[in-house]
Design a protein around this motif. Structure first.
Motif, short mmCIF file in Angstrom:
data_model
loop_
_atom_site.label_atom_id
_atom_site.label_comp_id
_atom_site.label_asym_id
_atom_site.label_seq_id
_atom_site.Cartn_x
_atom_site.Cartn_y
_atom_site.Cartn_z
N ALA A 423 0.94 -1.17 -0.01
CA ALA A 423 -0.06 0.07 -0.02
C ALA A 423 0.92 1.28 0.03
N GLU A 424 2.04 1.22 0.61
CA GLU A 424 2.83 2.47 0.77
C GLU A 424 3.46 2.79 -0.51
N THR A 425 4.03 1.76 -1.38
CA THR A 425 4.32 2.12 -2.71
C THR A 425 3.10 2.44 -3.42
N ALA A 426 2.15 1.86 -3.51
CA ALA A 426 0.91 2.34 -4.33
C ALA A 426 0.69 3.59 -4.03
N GLU A 427 0.47 4.01 -2.98
CA GLU A 427 0.09 5.44 -2.58
C GLU A 427 0.98 6.44 -2.95
N ILE A 428 2.09 6.29 -2.85
CA ILE A 428 3.25 7.39 -3.30
C ILE A 428 3.18 7.46 -4.60
N ALA A 429 3.14 6.20 -5.30
CA ALA A 429 3.03 6.28 -6.94
C ALA A 429 2.03 7.16 -7.32
N ILE A 430 0.40 6.80 -6.52
CA ILE A 430 -0.36 7.71 -7.13
C ILE A 430 -0.46 9.24 -6.81
N GLN A 431 0.15 9.46 -5.65
CA GLN A 431 0.37 10.87 -5.20
C GLN A 431 1.40 11.39 -6.34
N ALA A 432 2.42 10.75 -6.79
CA ALA A 432 3.35 11.24 -7.69
C ALA A 432 2.51 11.57 -9.08
N SER A 433 1.82 10.58 -9.46
CA SER A 433 0.78 10.76 -10.60
C SER A 433 0.10 11.98 -10.73
N LEU A 434 -0.65 12.56 -9.43
CA LEU A 434 -1.32 13.36 -9.36
C LEU A 434 -0.62 14.72 -9.14
N THR A 435 0.59 14.74 -8.87
CA THR A 435 1.43 15.81 -8.81
C THR A 435 2.14 16.28 -10.08
N GLY A 436 1.75 15.58 -11.23
CA GLY A 436 2.44 16.04 -12.25
C GLY A 436 3.62 15.01 -12.87
N GLY A 459 -5.65 -0.86 -0.09
CA GLY A 459 -5.90 0.11 0.80
C GLY A 459 -5.94 1.71 -0.23
N VAL A 460 -5.87 1.51 -1.28
CA VAL A 460 -5.81 2.77 -2.14
C VAL A 460 -7.23 3.18 -2.11
N GLU A 461 -7.83 4.43 -2.05
CA GLU A 461 -8.96 4.75 -2.34
C GLU A 461 -9.48 4.68 -3.70
N PRO A 462 -10.81 4.14 -4.02
CA PRO A 462 -10.94 3.76 -5.32
C PRO A 462 -11.16 5.10 -6.17
N PHE A 463 -11.42 6.32 -5.80
CA PHE A 463 -11.48 7.48 -6.49
C PHE A 463 -10.07 8.05 -6.90
N LEU A 464 -9.10 7.61 -6.09
CA LEU A 464 -7.71 7.73 -6.50
C LEU A 464 -7.09 6.91 -7.64
N VAL A 465 -7.63 5.92 -7.39
CA VAL A 465 -7.28 4.69 -8.67
C VAL A 465 -7.96 5.30 -9.88
N ALA A 466 -9.02 5.67 -9.66
CA ALA A 466 -10.01 6.11 -11.09
C ALA A 466 -9.27 7.33 -11.64
N SER A 467 -8.83 8.28 -10.97
CA SER A 467 -8.57 9.56 -11.40
C SER A 467 -6.98 9.57 -11.92
N SER A 468 -6.08 8.70 -11.10
CA SER A 468 -4.65 8.51 -11.56
C SER A 468 -4.41 7.38 -12.78
N ASP A 556 -11.24 4.63 -19.57
CA ASP A 556 -12.22 5.71 -20.17
C ASP A 556 -13.45 5.88 -19.27
N ASP A 557 -14.35 6.78 -19.57
CA ASP A 557 -15.41 7.00 -18.51
C ASP A 557 -16.03 5.87 -18.11
N VAL A 558 -16.34 4.83 -18.70
CA VAL A 558 -17.24 3.75 -18.21
C VAL A 558 -16.37 2.95 -17.20
N VAL A 559 -15.23 2.81 -17.65
CA VAL A 559 -14.37 2.10 -16.48
C VAL A 559 -13.93 3.03 -15.34
N ARG A 560 -13.98 4.19 -15.44
CA ARG A 560 -13.67 4.99 -14.43
C ARG A 560 -14.87 5.03 -13.30
#
Length: 611
Positions: A423-436, A459-468, A556-560
């Motif tokens: 989870a720690e690696t996943a969360e940092i990777a997602i935060q990195a993608s959301l910050t450019g 343990g990553v929030e679904p909305f973070l997975v969908a958006s990143s 795409d929108d459907v999968v997100r």
């Protein structure tokens, strides 16, 4: 204006004159036409005039041979240059060489180190002269040395350096196997080796060392990815994984087991006294002229310790995405995703499915001087020029998560994380993608949709997975059919249905297929497929090499929407298929219809898709 020798032949020219200054040639090449190498390649249609002009400009600044410059720039292949050189000097060009072409009595008079260094090998004696395969017919010093060594005239035959090195290794293997037959099954008398001196060049080591080195040499020669040394009741068995399948290659009396394992442990820097606990280590050796990294793992079993060695060829040429088996539609989608400014691209699949190779190919495609690319891997399998690569080291707490966290302080544009394991690696990777940042990574799941649910389970929030997430690529490796011995046949309706193709469409030649590259062998006749047969070229397996089959899920929108709702992977997969996604089996079926692989191979590595 003075002109100079260049290329793998003579090829410097003046725009204002056609005069060519040719250096004195030895008898073996005298009589060549000395046509300009670059112009010959242009005339053959393999090189554009603009590419030749650019290469000549590079040569005027940096020096060097025009043939080498063109190959380095990937304007032409080494084979195309060498074939043109053969024509330039009116010599015979040999595209392929076989071990049966070599007279072993003549070969015994030529040191293998000399042959390898000069990229030459004597073949047969004809008309009181030795035919010699050589990659550079202008290497007059080597030809003179060989003439003096053999005491007779030499007649050069031109072949690529790789073809000659492969033949040297093949002939060496044949002579070594002859020694083995004399020694018997319980004797050790095969390979050679040690340190970064090529193991082929050594012949005076102890029998156990020679036996282990021989096992390594044979594995490299056979393109194995792993070596398994397994203790049995009576024998120690060596099995090599070649193109994803295990084959037994060597065995020794069980009494030598402890010595063999101890030798491997010494090479890997492991504790030879510890036999009750698993151990991991690394070996680096030069084998058959190639720099090889080996990951070694030992584990105790009921019959003694077994050893597994993963082979990593540091000199292997990395392929680009177009050479890995992607269809044009997948290539277009991949190209779009890897050029995005931010987001996460995940590659999924089991161990050994080629995930790292795909990520390296993607990085190579987007690597440029204006991008800061950092990777954290376990291990660093191939070194990429212009990319900063870090290897994890759990002993000092350098994990994927810690390495990734540190990367964010180095102003990266693109980050590759070898694997998202927690989870720690996943969360940092997602935060990195959301910050450019654009992030590439892998995750172990069976299909593309499973990668989404795997992140949520961590343990990553679904909305973070969908958006990143930008997309997920699931892949498997299937063996390519041997182009020499594959045989055409008419599969029955049950085989066709299991591929997911309607028999009527298949037999009518209307089934979807994978576009063929011009270099690929011809596709089967309509309503037919190819299957494996076996020949000496493919070691009687019916297959030679591997290619990927892919399942590319675009967010795409459907999968997100489904990802945000924490839907299960089957629901996400059905939605993606409805949006046009090809499953692994669908992609494999297209490559069966194109004649690239067999129905049995696709069935072996894929499971039937749920409706």
């Amino acid at each position: 204006m003075r002109v100079t020798k260049q290329g793998l032949g003579v090829d410097e020219f003046d725009e204002e004159t056609t005069e060519v200054v040719v250096p004195p040639a030895p008898a073996v090449v005298r009589g060549g036409s000395y046509r300009l190498l670059g112009e010959m390649l242009v005339e053959r249609g393999v090189l554009a005039k603009e590419q030749l002009t650019q290469a000549l400009e590079t040569q005027s600044v940096e020096g060097g041979r025009i043939g080498e410059i063109l190959v380095r720039a990937r304007a032409v292949t080494d084979e195309q240059v060498v074939e043109a050189v053969a024509e330039q000097f009116s010599l015979t060009f040999k595209k392929e060489l076989e071990a049966s072409d070599v007279d072993l009595d003549v070969l015994a008079r030529v040191p293998i180190t000399f042959a390898k260094q000069q990229r030459l090998i004597p073949l047969t004696i004809e008309d009181d002269a030795v035919r010699v395969a050589i990659s550079d017919p202008l290497n007059w010093a080597a030809l003179d040395d060989l003439r003096a060594l053999l005491g007779m005239e030499v007649v050069p035959v031109v072949a690529t350096a790789q073809t000659i090195v492969d033949l040297i290794n093949a002939v060496y293997t044949r002579t070594a196997e002859a020694l083995d037959e004399m020694g018997g099954e319980d004797e050790f008398g095969e390979g050679d080796a040690e340190e970064l001196i090529d193991i082929i060049d050594l012949t005076d080591e102890a029998p156990i060392i020679r036996w282990v080195n021989s096992a390594l040499f044979h594995a490299i020669k056979e393109r194995a990815s792993d070596i398994h040394i397994e203790p049995g009741e009576k024998y120690v068995v060596v099995r090599n994984r070649i193109d994803g399948v295990l084959y037994e290659t060597k065995r020794a009396n069980k009494g030598y087991h402890a010595s063999i394992v101890a030798r491997v442990k010494i090479m890997a820097g492991l504790n030879i006294a510890e036999k009750r606990l698993p151990q991991d280590g690394r070996i680096r050796r030069k084998i058959a002229g190639r720099d090889i990294d080996m990951r070694v793992a030992t584990i105790p079993t009921a019959r003694g310790e077994r050893v597994t060695i993963r082979l990593l060829d540091r000199t292997a040429v990395l392929l680009d995405l177009s050479q890995l088996g992607f269809g044009p539609d997948h290539l277009m989608l991949m190209d779009d995703m890897i050029h995005r400014p931010h987001g996460i691209m995940l590659v999924t699949g089991p161990t050994g499915s080629g995930k790292t190779t795909t990520l390296y190919a993607a990085l190579s495609q987007i690597n440029s001087s204006d991008k800061n690319i950092l990777t954290v891997e376990d291990p660093v399998e191939y070194q990429l020029e212009g990319i900063s690569q870090t290897q994890v080291n759990p002993k000092i707490d350098l994990t994927f998560a810690n390495g990734l966290r540190s990367f964010l302080r180095h102003d990266p544009d693109i980050i590759m994380v070898g694997e998202i394991r927690d989870a720690e690696t996943a969360e940092i990777a997602i935060q990195a993608s959301l910050t450019g940042h654009l992030v590439f990574s892998t995750v172990h799941t069976n299909d593309a949709a499973g990668g989404i649910t795997r992140l949520v389970e961590m343990g990553v929030e679904p909305f973070l997975v969908a958006s990143s997430l930008l997309g997920l690529l699931a892949q498997r490796l299937v063996r390519r059919l041997c182009p020499i011995c594959r045989e055409e046949y008419r599969p029955n309706e049950d085989e066709i249905r299991r591929l997911g193709i309607e028999p009527e469409a298949f037999y009518a030649g209307a089934a979807p297929t994978h576009p063929l590259d011009p270099s690929d062998p011809p596709a089967p006749s309509p309503g037919m497929a190819f299957r494996a047969k076996g020949c000496p070229h493919c070691m009687s397996t019916g297959y030679s090499g591997r290619l990927g089959i892919y399942e590319l899920l675009v967010m795409d929108d459907v999968v997100r929407t489904l990802a945000q709702k924490s839907s299960d992977s089957m629901a996400i997969k059905r939605a993606a298929v409805n949006q046009g996604m090809r499953t692994l089996r669908d992609d494999g079926a297209r490559k069966v219809v194109a004649g690239m692989t067999s129905i049995a191979e696709v069935m072996r590595v894929t499971q039937e898709d749920a409706s």
